[in-house]
Design a protein around this motif. Sequence first.
Motif, PDB file in Angstrom:
ATOM      1  N   ALA A  13       1.340  36.343   2.215  1.00 44.42           N
ATOM      2  CA  ALA A  13       0.607  36.877   3.123  1.00 44.42           C
ATOM      3  C   ALA A  13       0.214  38.160   3.017  1.00 44.42           C
ATOM      4  CB  ALA A  13       0.958  36.449   4.021  1.00 44.42           C
ATOM      5  N   ALA A  14      -0.774  38.956   3.317  1.00 44.46           N
ATOM      6  CA  ALA A  14      -1.844  40.101   2.766  1.00 44.46           C
ATOM      7  C   ALA A  14      -2.298  41.017   3.554  1.00 44.46           C
ATOM      8  CB  ALA A  14      -3.652  40.188   2.353  1.00 44.46           C
ATOM      9  N   LEU A  15      -1.366  39.899   4.971  1.00 47.39           N
ATOM     10  CA  LEU A  15      -1.255  41.150   6.069  1.00 47.39           C
ATOM     11  C   LEU A  15       0.504  40.565   6.684  1.00 47.39           C
ATOM     12  CD1 LEU A  15      -2.317  43.264   8.368  1.00 47.39           C
ATOM     13  CD2 LEU A  15      -3.076  41.494   9.507  1.00 47.39           C
ATOM     14  N   GLY A  16       0.783  41.987   6.723  1.00 47.77           N
ATOM     15  CA  GLY A  16       1.883  41.283   7.175  1.00 47.77           C
ATOM     16  C   GLY A  16       2.837  42.393   8.135  1.00 47.77           C
ATOM     17  N   GLN A  17       4.046  42.450   8.209  1.00 49.58           N
ATOM     18  CA  GLN A  17       4.390  43.378   9.650  1.00 49.58           C
ATOM     19  C   GLN A  17       5.914  43.958   9.316  1.00 49.58           C
ATOM     20  OE1 GLN A  17       5.505  40.824  13.656  1.00 49.58           O
ATOM     21  NE2 GLN A  17       5.493  39.043  12.087  1.00 49.58           N
ATOM     22  N   GLY A  18       5.516  45.537   9.323  1.00 50.46           N
ATOM     23  CA  GLY A  18       6.484  46.284   9.604  1.00 50.46           C
ATOM     24  C   GLY A  18       7.520  46.843  10.143  1.00 50.46           C
ATOM     25  N   THR A  19       8.765  47.711  10.057  1.00 47.03           N
ATOM     26  CA  THR A  19       9.737  46.796  10.913  1.00 47.03           C
ATOM     27  C   THR A  19      10.268  49.092  10.890  1.00 47.03           C
ATOM     28  OG1 THR A  19      11.514  46.437   9.281  1.00 47.03           O
ATOM     29  CG2 THR A  19       9.927  44.849  10.595  1.00 47.03           C
ATOM     30  N   TRP A  20       9.476  49.806  10.010  1.00 51.84           N
ATOM     31  CA  TRP A  20       9.882  50.691  10.407  1.00 51.84           C
ATOM     32  C   TRP A  20       9.815  51.802  12.355  1.00 51.84           C
ATOM     33  CZ3 TRP A  20       7.354  55.613   7.635  1.00 51.84           C
ATOM     34  CH2 TRP A  20       8.042  56.484   7.188  1.00 51.84           C
ATOM     35  N   TYR A  21      11.383  52.256  12.175  1.00 50.93           N
ATOM     36  CA  TYR A  21      11.249  52.713  13.555  1.00 50.93           C
ATOM     37  C   TYR A  21      12.331  51.044  14.436  1.00 50.93           C
ATOM     38  CZ  TYR A  21       9.113  56.642  12.237  1.00 50.93           C
ATOM     39  OH  TYR A  21       8.665  57.745  11.723  1.00 50.93           O
ATOM     40  N   MET A  22      12.045  50.138  14.215  1.00 49.73           N
ATOM     41  CA  MET A  22      12.456  48.931  14.687  1.00 49.73           C
ATOM     42  C   MET A  22      14.012  49.268  14.429  1.00 49.73           C
ATOM     43  SD  MET A  22      10.421  45.490  14.867  1.00 49.73           S
ATOM     44  CE  MET A  22       8.809  45.474  14.760  1.00 49.73           C
ATOM     45  N   GLY A  23      14.520  48.758  15.296  1.00 51.42           N
ATOM     46  CA  GLY A  23      16.549  48.905  15.751  1.00 51.42           C
ATOM     47  C   GLY A  23      17.453  50.353  15.979  1.00 51.42           C
ATOM     48  N   GLU A  24      16.030  51.182  16.336  1.00 50.20           N
ATOM     49  CA  GLU A  24      16.628  52.523  16.747  1.00 50.20           C
ATOM     50  C   GLU A  24      17.493  52.378  18.129  1.00 50.20           C
ATOM     51  OE1 GLU A  24      13.792  56.012  15.623  1.00 50.20           O
ATOM     52  OE2 GLU A  24      14.625  55.063  13.006  1.00 50.20           O
ATOM     53  N   ASP A  25      17.209  51.904  19.251  1.00 52.18           N
ATOM     54  CA  ASP A  25      17.054  51.142  20.968  1.00 52.18           C
ATOM     55  C   ASP A  25      17.650  50.637  20.824  1.00 52.18           C
ATOM     56  OD1 ASP A  25      16.964  51.832  23.234  1.00 52.18           O
ATOM     57  OD2 ASP A  25      14.976  52.984  23.504  1.00 52.18           O
ATOM     58  N   ARG A  26      18.552  50.701  21.449  1.00 48.47           N
ATOM     59  CA  ARG A  26      18.782  48.677  22.156  1.00 48.47           C
ATOM     60  C   ARG A  26      18.317  48.081  23.599  1.00 48.47           C
ATOM     61  NH1 ARG A  26      21.832  45.418  19.213  1.00 48.47           N
ATOM     62  NH2 ARG A  26      22.652  44.707  21.163  1.00 48.47           N
ATOM     63  N   ALA A  27      17.598  49.205  24.049  1.00 50.85           N
ATOM     64  CA  ALA A  27      16.509  48.683  24.886  1.00 50.85           C
ATOM     65  C   ALA A  27      15.088  48.296  24.821  1.00 50.85           C
ATOM     66  CB  ALA A  27      16.922  50.011  26.172  1.00 50.85           C
ATOM     67  N   ALA A  28      15.014  48.249  23.380  1.00 49.43           N
ATOM     68  CA  ALA A  28      14.038  47.364  22.983  1.00 49.43           C
ATOM     69  C   ALA A  28      13.938  46.648  22.371  1.00 49.43           C
ATOM     70  CB  ALA A  28      13.075  48.710  21.812  1.00 49.43           C
ATOM     71  N   ARG A  29      15.306  46.234  22.058  1.00 48.82           N
ATOM     72  CA  ARG A  29      15.421  45.156  20.938  1.00 48.82           C
ATOM     73  C   ARG A  29      15.042  43.857  21.258  1.00 48.82           C
ATOM     74  NH1 ARG A  29      20.260  44.733  17.900  1.00 48.82           N
ATOM     75  NH2 ARG A  29      20.668  42.942  16.735  1.00 48.82           N
ATOM     76  N   LYS A  30      14.970  43.549  23.185  1.00 49.06           N
ATOM     77  CA  LYS A  30      14.376  42.133  22.795  1.00 49.06           C
ATOM     78  C   LYS A  30      12.902  42.317  22.932  1.00 49.06           C
ATOM     79  CE  LYS A  30      13.968  39.329  26.910  1.00 49.06           C
ATOM     80  NZ  LYS A  30      13.906  39.154  28.017  1.00 49.06           N
ATOM     81  N   ALA A  31      11.769  43.894  22.943  1.00 49.28           N
ATOM     82  CA  ALA A  31      10.770  43.717  23.702  1.00 49.28           C
ATOM     83  C   ALA A  31      10.639  42.669  21.314  1.00 49.28           C
ATOM     84  CB  ALA A  31      10.062  44.854  23.492  1.00 49.28           C
ATOM     85  N   GLU A  32      11.407  44.325  20.197  1.00 51.64           N
ATOM     86  CA  GLU A  32      10.854  44.394  18.943  1.00 51.64           C
ATOM     87  C   GLU A  32      11.721  42.702  18.160  1.00 51.64           C
ATOM     88  OE1 GLU A  32      12.611  48.901  18.610  1.00 51.64           O
ATOM     89  OE2 GLU A  32      13.582  46.983  18.105  1.00 51.64           O
ATOM     90  N   VAL A  33      12.249  42.100  18.742  1.00 50.30           N
ATOM     91  CA  VAL A  33      12.246  40.882  18.715  1.00 50.30           C
ATOM     92  C   VAL A  33      10.971  39.724  19.200  1.00 50.30           C
ATOM     93  CG1 VAL A  33      13.656  38.769  18.202  1.00 50.30           C
ATOM     94  CG2 VAL A  33      14.631  40.817  18.397  1.00 50.30           C
ATOM     95  N   ALA A  34      10.835  39.765  19.888  1.00 49.44           N
ATOM     96  CA  ALA A  34       9.319  39.309  20.547  1.00 49.44           C
ATOM     97  C   ALA A  34       7.888  39.082  20.230  1.00 49.44           C
ATOM     98  CB  ALA A  34       9.419  39.432  21.888  1.00 49.44           C
ATOM     99  N   ALA A  35       8.071  40.507  19.397  1.00 53.24           N
ATOM    100  CA  ALA A  35       7.025  41.122  18.433  1.00 53.24           C
ATOM    101  C   ALA A  35       7.150  40.343  17.825  1.00 53.24           C
ATOM    102  CB  ALA A  35       6.663  42.515  18.723  1.00 53.24           C
ATOM    103  N   LEU A  36       8.301  40.585  16.471  1.00 54.52           N
ATOM    104  CA  LEU A  36       8.354  40.074  14.786  1.00 54.52           C
ATOM    105  C   LEU A  36       8.349  38.195  15.244  1.00 54.52           C
ATOM    106  CD1 LEU A  36      11.134  42.136  13.724  1.00 54.52           C
ATOM    107  CD2 LEU A  36       8.749  42.380  12.909  1.00 54.52           C
TER     108      LEU A  36
END
Length: 277
Positions: A13-36
């Motif tokens: 795929a020419a358009l993918g997903q980056g993850t820089w800054y993900m995994g730094e805040d446990r409170a954001a984990r669910k939203a980050e997983v859902a976004a991916l």
Amino acid sequence: MNTVRLPSGEQVAALGQGTWYMGEDRAARKAEVAALQAGLDLGLTLIDTAEMYAEGGAEEVVGEALAGRRAQAFLVSKVYPHNASRAGVIAACERSLQRLRTDCIDLYLLHWRGEHPLAETVAGFEALRAAGKIRHWGVSNLDFADMKALWRVQGGTGCAANQLLYNLGRRGIEWDLQPWLREHGVPVMAYSPIEQARLPRHAGLRAFAQKHGCTPAQAALAWLLGQDGVIAIPKSANATHLRENAAARELRFTPAQRAELDALFPPPRRAMPLEML
């Protein structure tokens, strides 16, 4: 769907997903997983991460997001330069595999050039490939001189990609590095393709986007996707932004429109030091 051909012939795929800054805040984990996972649903199947991101935390987020869906993704990760000796890269890869909950990384990159000789890193990569731990290997943040040095190393021509800071406002690689990569069939993976959300605030880009019926972020992404051999990996944990990014694949700029963007963001007129974030 937009795809880019790797040196092996595989299309990704020419358009993918980056993850820089993900995994730094446990409170954001669910939203980050859902976004991916939402990105996978939209066809953004290339996911880029690194052991450096949140010291493995981003890889853990990716591993959780890919549970039961590993076959849908083309997974990219990166090794720290200080771990890039022959033995070190093998050990680092094993740790990444555990965090990612997988037995194979599709593309494994040297994050930037460090103290270990490129020959050692390549030997480690090739050992991992022979063992089935990785499918392809490549580099990140290597400049024109670095790439020529890599090509002189035994096995160095097996490089499958160079991940670089590249966007409308950071065009220095166009002078010498990008043409060399294109000549040698090595794709550019453009990180920070919308300059960490700063490009959409550019007044000229906003006016261009309004004129041509798109958003500034879509214009920045479509400019990259309109080039041969360029993969863009924007990071977003926002569902609206994910859909906006995905829609950029449908944009096709005319030569005149690209000239408008050149006027706003001029290409380089001389060789420039490689930019990094």
